[in-house]
Design a protein around this motif. Structure first.
Motif, PDB file in Angstrom:
ATOM      1  N   LEU A   1       0.827  -1.205   0.000  1.00 55.60           N
ATOM      2  CA  LEU A   1       0.000   0.000   0.000  1.00 55.60           C
ATOM      3  C   LEU A   1       0.865   1.259   0.000  1.00 55.60           C
ATOM      4  O   LEU A   1       0.507   2.278  -0.614  1.00 55.60           O
ATOM      5  CB  LEU A   1      -0.939  -0.003   1.202  1.00 55.60           C
ATOM      6  N   ALA A   2       2.012   1.197   0.696  1.00 53.28           N
ATOM      7  CA  ALA A   2       2.925   2.342   0.663  1.00 53.28           C
ATOM      8  C   ALA A   2       3.480   2.548  -0.758  1.00 53.28           C
ATOM      9  O   ALA A   2       3.622   3.687  -1.223  1.00 53.28           O
ATOM     10  CB  ALA A   2       4.063   2.127   1.655  1.00 53.28           C
ATOM     11  N   ASP A   3       3.789   1.436  -1.436  1.00 51.44           N
ATOM     12  CA  ASP A   3       4.225   1.548  -2.833  1.00 51.44           C
ATOM     13  C   ASP A   3       3.114   2.121  -3.706  1.00 51.44           C
ATOM     14  O   ASP A   3       3.374   2.919  -4.629  1.00 51.44           O
ATOM     15  CB  ASP A   3       4.650   0.179  -3.356  1.00 51.44           C
ATOM     16  N   LYS A   4       1.897   1.716  -3.433  1.00 53.35           N
ATOM     17  CA  LYS A   4       0.766   2.244  -4.196  1.00 53.35           C
ATOM     18  C   LYS A   4       0.634   3.750  -3.990  1.00 53.35           C
ATOM     19  O   LYS A   4       0.281   4.486  -4.931  1.00 53.35           O
ATOM     20  CB  LYS A   4      -0.518   1.539  -3.775  1.00 53.35           C
TER      21      LYS A   4
ATOM     22  N   PRO B   1       4.101 -10.160 -13.699  1.00 58.07           N
ATOM     23  CA  PRO B   1       4.865  -9.419 -14.717  1.00 58.07           C
ATOM     24  C   PRO B   1       3.987  -8.815 -15.804  1.00 58.07           C
ATOM     25  O   PRO B   1       4.245  -7.693 -16.270  1.00 58.07           O
ATOM     26  CB  PRO B   1       5.828 -10.477 -15.283  1.00 58.07           C
ATOM     27  N   LYS B   2       2.946  -9.513 -16.214  1.00 55.01           N
ATOM     28  CA  LYS B   2       2.068  -8.977 -17.260  1.00 55.01           C
ATOM     29  C   LYS B   2       1.296  -7.761 -16.763  1.00 55.01           C
ATOM     30  O   LYS B   2       1.130  -6.769 -17.490  1.00 55.01           O
ATOM     31  CB  LYS B   2       1.086 -10.066 -17.719  1.00 55.01           C
ATOM     32  N   SER B   3       0.803  -7.827 -15.500  1.00 55.63           N
ATOM     33  CA  SER B   3       0.048  -6.689 -14.973  1.00 55.63           C
ATOM     34  C   SER B   3       0.958  -5.474 -14.780  1.00 55.63           C
ATOM     35  O   SER B   3       0.537  -4.339 -15.030  1.00 55.63           O
ATOM     36  CB  SER B   3      -0.620  -7.077 -13.653  1.00 55.63           C
ATOM     37  N   ARG B   4       2.200  -5.708 -14.345  1.00 58.21           N
ATOM     38  CA  ARG B   4       3.136  -4.585 -14.205  1.00 58.21           C
ATOM     39  C   ARG B   4       3.439  -3.953 -15.571  1.00 58.21           C
ATOM     40  O   ARG B   4       3.481  -2.724 -15.710  1.00 58.21           O
ATOM     41  CB  ARG B   4       4.427  -5.067 -13.550  1.00 58.21           C
ATOM     42  N   GLN B   5       3.657  -4.809 -16.562  1.00 59.24           N
ATOM     43  CA  GLN B   5       3.927  -4.302 -17.898  1.00 59.24           C
ATOM     44  C   GLN B   5       2.742  -3.519 -18.446  1.00 59.24           C
ATOM     45  O   GLN B   5       2.908  -2.444 -19.063  1.00 59.24           O
ATOM     46  CB  GLN B   5       4.266  -5.472 -18.819  1.00 59.24           C
TER      47      GLN B   5
ATOM     48  N   ARG C   1      -5.518  -0.304 -13.770  1.00 61.92           N
ATOM     49  CA  ARG C   1      -4.311  -1.125 -13.942  1.00 61.92           C
ATOM     50  C   ARG C   1      -3.469  -1.122 -12.663  1.00 61.92           C
ATOM     51  O   ARG C   1      -2.899  -2.155 -12.274  1.00 61.92           O
ATOM     52  CB  ARG C   1      -3.460  -0.592 -15.090  1.00 61.92           C
ATOM     53  N   LEU C   2      -3.393   0.027 -12.010  1.00 65.18           N
ATOM     54  CA  LEU C   2      -2.643   0.104 -10.761  1.00 65.18           C
ATOM     55  C   LEU C   2      -3.270  -0.774  -9.681  1.00 65.18           C
ATOM     56  O   LEU C   2      -2.570  -1.480  -8.940  1.00 65.18           O
ATOM     57  CB  LEU C   2      -2.577   1.557 -10.288  1.00 65.18           C
ATOM     58  N   LYS C   3      -4.582  -0.744  -9.594  1.00 68.63           N
ATOM     59  CA  LYS C   3      -5.269  -1.603  -8.619  1.00 68.63           C
ATOM     60  C   LYS C   3      -4.984  -3.071  -8.892  1.00 68.63           C
ATOM     61  O   LYS C   3      -4.759  -3.863  -7.973  1.00 68.63           O
ATOM     62  CB  LYS C   3      -6.775  -1.344  -8.663  1.00 68.63           C
ATOM     63  N   ASN C   4      -4.986  -3.443 -10.176  1.00 65.80           N
ATOM     64  CA  ASN C   4      -4.725  -4.838 -10.524  1.00 65.80           C
ATOM     65  C   ASN C   4      -3.336  -5.271 -10.077  1.00 65.80           C
ATOM     66  O   ASN C   4      -3.157  -6.351  -9.507  1.00 65.80           O
ATOM     67  CB  ASN C   4      -4.874  -5.042 -12.033  1.00 65.80           C
ATOM     68  N   VAL C   5      -2.342  -4.410 -10.357  1.00 63.53           N
ATOM     69  CA  VAL C   5      -0.969  -4.757  -9.976  1.00 63.53           C
ATOM     70  C   VAL C   5      -0.857  -4.985  -8.472  1.00 63.53           C
ATOM     71  O   VAL C   5      -0.326  -5.998  -8.011  1.00 63.53           O
ATOM     72  CB  VAL C   5       0.006  -3.646 -10.431  1.00 63.53           C
ATOM     73  N   LEU C   6      -1.371  -4.062  -7.698  1.00 67.57           N
ATOM     74  CA  LEU C   6      -1.227  -4.149  -6.249  1.00 67.57           C
ATOM     75  C   LEU C   6      -2.079  -5.263  -5.655  1.00 67.57           C
ATOM     76  O   LEU C   6      -1.657  -5.946  -4.721  1.00 67.57           O
ATOM     77  CB  LEU C   6      -1.577  -2.801  -5.620  1.00 67.57           C
ATOM     78  N   ASP C   7      -3.252  -5.474  -6.209  1.00 65.18           N
ATOM     79  CA  ASP C   7      -4.089  -6.576  -5.733  1.00 65.18           C
ATOM     80  C   ASP C   7      -3.422  -7.922  -5.998  1.00 65.18           C
ATOM     81  O   ASP C   7      -3.452  -8.824  -5.146  1.00 65.18           O
ATOM     82  CB  ASP C   7      -5.457  -6.531  -6.403  1.00 65.18           C
TER      83      ASP C   7
END
Length: 483
Positions: free
Chosen positions: A160-163, A394-398, A420-426
């Motif tokens: 969450l801090a990274d988010k 890796p795909k969600s980050r990309q 997309r950000l929510k997907n990566v962190l989730d």
């Protein structure tokens, strides 16, 4: 437009500082922890200090002290009596039949009864010892579960801090587009709204951390407010044992199964004890009595002479004699009401035996079902973790990086970036949660199967053999306190 932009920027800056302050407070609280938690040390501390385990050990010790009591003979009986003859005053020594009598009797159960009672008490102690062993394994497993739950919560807080940092970038990009006339004010407001939602989630995780730490401290026997360190990262290696190996291991080493088997043995000993109740007990008695009586009359010679010059017999005197009497007797109980007492007791013990046998089968099925369930959870967690590592993460980050780069260049909209950000962190949260769930499933599996790898757990039978030493130590301690 400039005023609106500056107002939005000030709100965003205030929110960013609030978020940074929240994270700094959390970091400050975390910094008071001495060091990262060591799982083996925590397990050892829980096994030594947990009050529930101390109560279980006391139950085993109490059952151990019941064994010699059950094997002991009944207390002997002593008696004393007096028989008076004649008038209401004390006539002992004046009448032949007045006497004092003393006796002692000892009831001796039929050979085998005390042996069976001792076996029942021994099986009870062994059952409690195995239940205590199972409780220790369950306590170790619970420490592991809370440890990995704490790890997942800490890692979620870090994510969450990274988010928050990424949302700052999104907000800056939205403000830049708005300033250049290519974007809408709603984009910056949406980024700020996500920050508010992020603060809410972080507060919920913080509450969960506090709850988990309190639960772990309680198991460790510490004060619930004692500080704890940060858990280490769980192992990512695949679990080596197969389901069949675990089931076979549980059938032989599961303390729950062994405890139920001891209950069956205890019930069998109770059946033998109930059969022995049909045989009468014997009471041995011995007594001693003493009585006194007046013996032959002895004449009394007067000091003066009679009219005829001869001796005159005065008042008669008596010589006392005592008689010792001994008695011995044997008596026995006659179980003439066996059809409503001993026979019903035998039926009761046989019903208890059937219950314990059915309970053993039910326990085996329950343990096998739990092992299969947890093994399925373990395999699912391993597969999901591999899926996250090899593809999803890796795909969600990309995908996020591409959408974010396009948005910064004036393409796309804020909704695509945020989603997309929510997907990566989730996905990252789920990945670490699956690793934690895998280790929790392993902990439960090993507790169910009786696996003590890496745990310093003495065997229950060793505890039983050391009973005399414990009893002597307790007695010496009690005597020293009395002094």
């Amino acid at each position: 437009m400039i005023k609106q932009l500056s107002r939005v920027a000030r709100k965003g800056s205030l929110l960013s500082w609030s978020l940074i302050a929240f994270v700094l407070i959390l970091c400050a609280e975390t910094s008071v922890f001495a060091q990262d938690m060591d799982l083996p040390s925590l397990i050892s501390e829980a096994l030594n200090n947990n009050p529930e385990l101390a109560a279980g050990q006391a139950r085993v010790t109490s059952a151990r002290h019941r064994i010699p009591q059950s094997k002991a003979l009944p207390d002997p009986t002593i008696s004393a009596g007096y028989t008076n003859v004649g008038s209401s005053y004390y006539t002992f020594g004046k009448y032949d039949d007045a006497l004092w009598a003393f006796g002692v009797s000892q009831t001796v159960p039929f050979p085998g009864k005390l042996i069976q009672k001792g076996k029942v008490a021994e099986k009870e102690m062994e059952t409690l010892g195995l239940q205590f062993h199972a409780l220790r394994l369950a306590t170790a497993a619970r420490v592991k579960e809370l440890y990995y739950d704490l790890f997942a919560a800490h890692r979620t807080m870090e994510i969450l801090a990274d988010k928050a940092k990424l949302l700052d970038q999104v907000e800056k990009a939205a403000l830049a587009r708005y300033a250049s006339g290519m974007g809408d004010q709603r984009d910056a407001i949406m980024a700020q709204t996500e920050k508010y939602m992020l603060l809410e989630k972080m507060e919920m995780i913080r509450q969960r951390l506090s709850t988990l730490e309190g639960m772990l401290n309680a198991i460790l026997g510490r004060d619930v407010k004692s500080p704890l360190g940060k858990p280490g990262e769980p192992s990512k290696t695949l679990y080596k044992r197969s389901l069949d190996d675990l089931l076979v291991k549980a059938s032989f080493d599961s303390p729950e199964t062994k405890a139920r088997m001891k209950k069956v043995e205890k019930a069998q000993a109770k059946v033998s004890q109930a059969k022995a109740e049909f045989v009468p007990d014997v009471t041995l008695s011995a007594g001693y009595a003493q009585k006194g009586y007046r013996a032959t009359q002895e004449p009394y010679v007067a000091t003066g002479a009679g009219p005829d010059g001869g001796d005159v017999t005065g008042s008669p005197g008596y010589r006392q004699r005592w008689i010792d009497m001994w008695s011995a007797s044997v008596s026995m109980t006659v179980p003439i009401f066996f059809f409503v007492k001993q026979a019903e007791g035998l039926k009761e013990s046989r019903s208890d035996l059937a219950e314990s046998q059915y309970d053993l089968e039910a326990g085996k099925n329950m343990i096998a079902s739990s092992i299969r369930e947890n093994y399925s959870m373990l395999q699912s967690a391993e597969r999901l973790s591999e899926l996250f590592v090899s593809g999803t993460l890796p795909k969600s980050r990309q995908d996020f990086q591409l959408v974010m780069a396009g948005y910064a260049a004036g393409k796309g909209d804020i909704y695509a970036v945020v989603s997309r950000l929510k997907n990566v962190l989730d996905y990252e949260v789920q990945y670490w949660a699956q690793l934690a769930e895998k280790q929790k499933a392993v902990a439960r599996l090993e507790a169910l199967a009786g696996i003590t790898d890496g745990l310093t757990l003495p065997k229950p039978m060793e505890d039983a053999k050391s009973g005399r030493k414990d009893a002597m130590a307790e007695e010496q301690h009690a005597n020293s306190n009395m002094k």
